[in-house]
Write a protein that holds these residues in place. Sequence first.
Motif, short mmCIF file in Angstrom:
data_model
loop_
_atom_site.label_atom_id
_atom_site.label_comp_id
_atom_site.label_asym_id
_atom_site.label_seq_id
_atom_site.Cartn_x
_atom_site.Cartn_y
_atom_site.Cartn_z
N GLY A 204 -1.56 26.79 -1.58
CA GLY A 204 -2.31 26.67 -0.32
C GLY A 204 -3.70 26.12 -0.54
O GLY A 204 -4.16 25.23 0.18
N HIS A 205 -4.39 26.62 -1.55
CA HIS A 205 -5.74 26.15 -1.86
C HIS A 205 -5.73 24.67 -2.25
O HIS A 205 -6.60 23.90 -1.83
CB HIS A 205 -6.36 27.01 -2.96
N ALA A 206 -4.76 24.27 -3.05
CA ALA A 206 -4.66 22.87 -3.46
C ALA A 206 -4.40 21.97 -2.24
O ALA A 206 -4.95 20.86 -2.17
CB ALA A 206 -3.55 22.69 -4.50
N LEU A 207 -3.59 22.43 -1.31
CA LEU A 207 -3.34 21.66 -0.09
C LEU A 207 -4.61 21.56 0.76
O LEU A 207 -4.94 20.49 1.28
CB LEU A 207 -2.21 22.30 0.72
N ILE A 208 -5.30 22.67 0.90
CA ILE A 208 -6.54 22.70 1.69
C ILE A 208 -7.57 21.74 1.09
O ILE A 208 -8.18 20.94 1.81
CB ILE A 208 -7.09 24.14 1.78
N ASP A 209 -7.74 21.79 -0.21
CA ASP A 209 -8.69 20.89 -0.87
C ASP A 209 -8.25 19.44 -0.78
O ASP A 209 -9.05 18.56 -0.45
CB ASP A 209 -8.85 21.27 -2.34
N GLY A 210 -7.00 19.19 -1.08
CA GLY A 210 -6.51 17.82 -1.13
C GLY A 210 -6.45 17.12 0.21
O GLY A 210 -6.72 15.92 0.31
N PHE A 211 -6.11 17.88 1.26
CA PHE A 211 -6.00 17.29 2.58
C PHE A 211 -7.24 17.54 3.44
O PHE A 211 -7.23 17.28 4.64
CB PHE A 211 -4.74 17.79 3.30
N ILE A 212 -8.27 18.05 2.81
CA ILE A 212 -9.57 18.29 3.46
C ILE A 212 -9.41 19.09 4.76
O ILE A 212 -9.81 18.68 5.84
CB ILE A 212 -10.33 16.96 3.71
N MET A 213 -8.77 20.24 4.62
CA MET A 213 -8.62 21.17 5.74
C MET A 213 -9.85 22.07 5.75
O MET A 213 -10.66 22.05 4.82
CB MET A 213 -7.35 22.00 5.55
N ARG A 214 -9.98 22.88 6.77
CA ARG A 214 -11.16 23.77 6.83
C ARG A 214 -11.16 24.74 5.65
O ARG A 214 -10.11 25.09 5.12
CB ARG A 214 -11.20 24.51 8.16
N ASP A 215 -12.36 25.16 5.25
CA ASP A 215 -12.49 26.06 4.11
C ASP A 215 -11.94 27.44 4.44
O ASP A 215 -12.13 27.95 5.55
CB ASP A 215 -13.97 26.20 3.70
N ALA A 216 -11.29 28.02 3.47
CA ALA A 216 -10.73 29.36 3.63
C ALA A 216 -11.79 30.41 3.32
O ALA A 216 -12.58 30.25 2.39
CB ALA A 216 -9.53 29.54 2.71
N MET B 260 -6.79 7.76 0.26
CA MET B 260 -7.28 8.50 1.40
C MET B 260 -7.44 9.98 1.05
O MET B 260 -8.49 10.54 1.20
CB MET B 260 -6.32 8.31 2.57
N TYR B 261 -6.35 10.62 0.58
CA TYR B 261 -6.43 12.02 0.18
C TYR B 261 -6.32 12.11 -1.34
O TYR B 261 -5.65 11.30 -1.97
CB TYR B 261 -5.27 12.83 0.79
N ASP B 262 -6.97 13.12 -1.90
CA ASP B 262 -6.89 13.35 -3.34
C ASP B 262 -6.15 14.67 -3.57
O ASP B 262 -6.76 15.71 -3.83
CB ASP B 262 -8.29 13.40 -3.95
N VAL B 263 -4.84 14.61 -3.43
CA VAL B 263 -3.99 15.79 -3.53
C VAL B 263 -3.41 15.87 -4.94
O VAL B 263 -2.82 14.91 -5.42
CB VAL B 263 -2.85 15.74 -2.49
N ASN B 264 -3.58 17.02 -5.57
CA ASN B 264 -3.06 17.21 -6.92
C ASN B 264 -1.58 17.62 -6.82
O ASN B 264 -1.23 18.80 -6.93
CB ASN B 264 -3.88 18.25 -7.67
N VAL B 265 -0.75 16.64 -6.59
CA VAL B 265 0.68 16.87 -6.38
C VAL B 265 1.32 17.49 -7.62
O VAL B 265 2.17 18.38 -7.51
CB VAL B 265 1.39 15.57 -5.95
N ALA B 266 0.91 17.05 -8.80
CA ALA B 266 1.48 17.60 -10.04
C ALA B 266 1.20 19.10 -10.14
O ALA B 266 2.09 19.88 -10.50
CB ALA B 266 0.93 16.86 -11.25
N PHE B 267 -0.01 19.51 -9.81
CA PHE B 267 -0.36 20.93 -9.84
C PHE B 267 0.49 21.71 -8.83
O PHE B 267 1.05 22.77 -9.16
CB PHE B 267 -1.86 21.11 -9.52
N ILE B 268 0.59 21.18 -7.63
CA ILE B 268 1.36 21.85 -6.58
C ILE B 268 2.81 22.00 -7.00
O ILE B 268 3.39 23.09 -6.91
CB ILE B 268 1.23 21.09 -5.24
#
Length: 140
Positions: A55-67, A1-9
Amino acid sequence: MYDVNVAFIRSRLACLPEIAQALSAATVAWSGGLIEGLAQERALHLAAEVATDVGHALIDGFIMRDASSYEDIIDIIAEEGVVTTEVATALRSAVLLRKKLVQEYDAWPRAERHPLTAELPRALMGFSDQVEDYLRRELI
């Protein structure tokens, strides 16, 4: 569902204990010397970078609004319930220093202890804990 780069975070979050330790040490032993000033400057810079990277990785991974800005990254993760208002306020203050630390470093007052130096260690560790909690909640 989400493509979150957990290792990076988690890699970025793993830097926070040392950054918090450096800021705490600078607070306790401040004499206004060059080495302390440069250490404070770098620790504040790294705090801002970790906050925006994560924050950017979370926004990208969880498809939040663009900063629209570095500060907006912090606002978005606060709005999305990743971090508390208290932590977001401290992180936003650190991020607001980023331009001065990265582009206007020639004018940075190295002999002065910045007020965030004492405040950020607790906020950084809260940030780390809250991001981990968010990842656990959302990636079940």
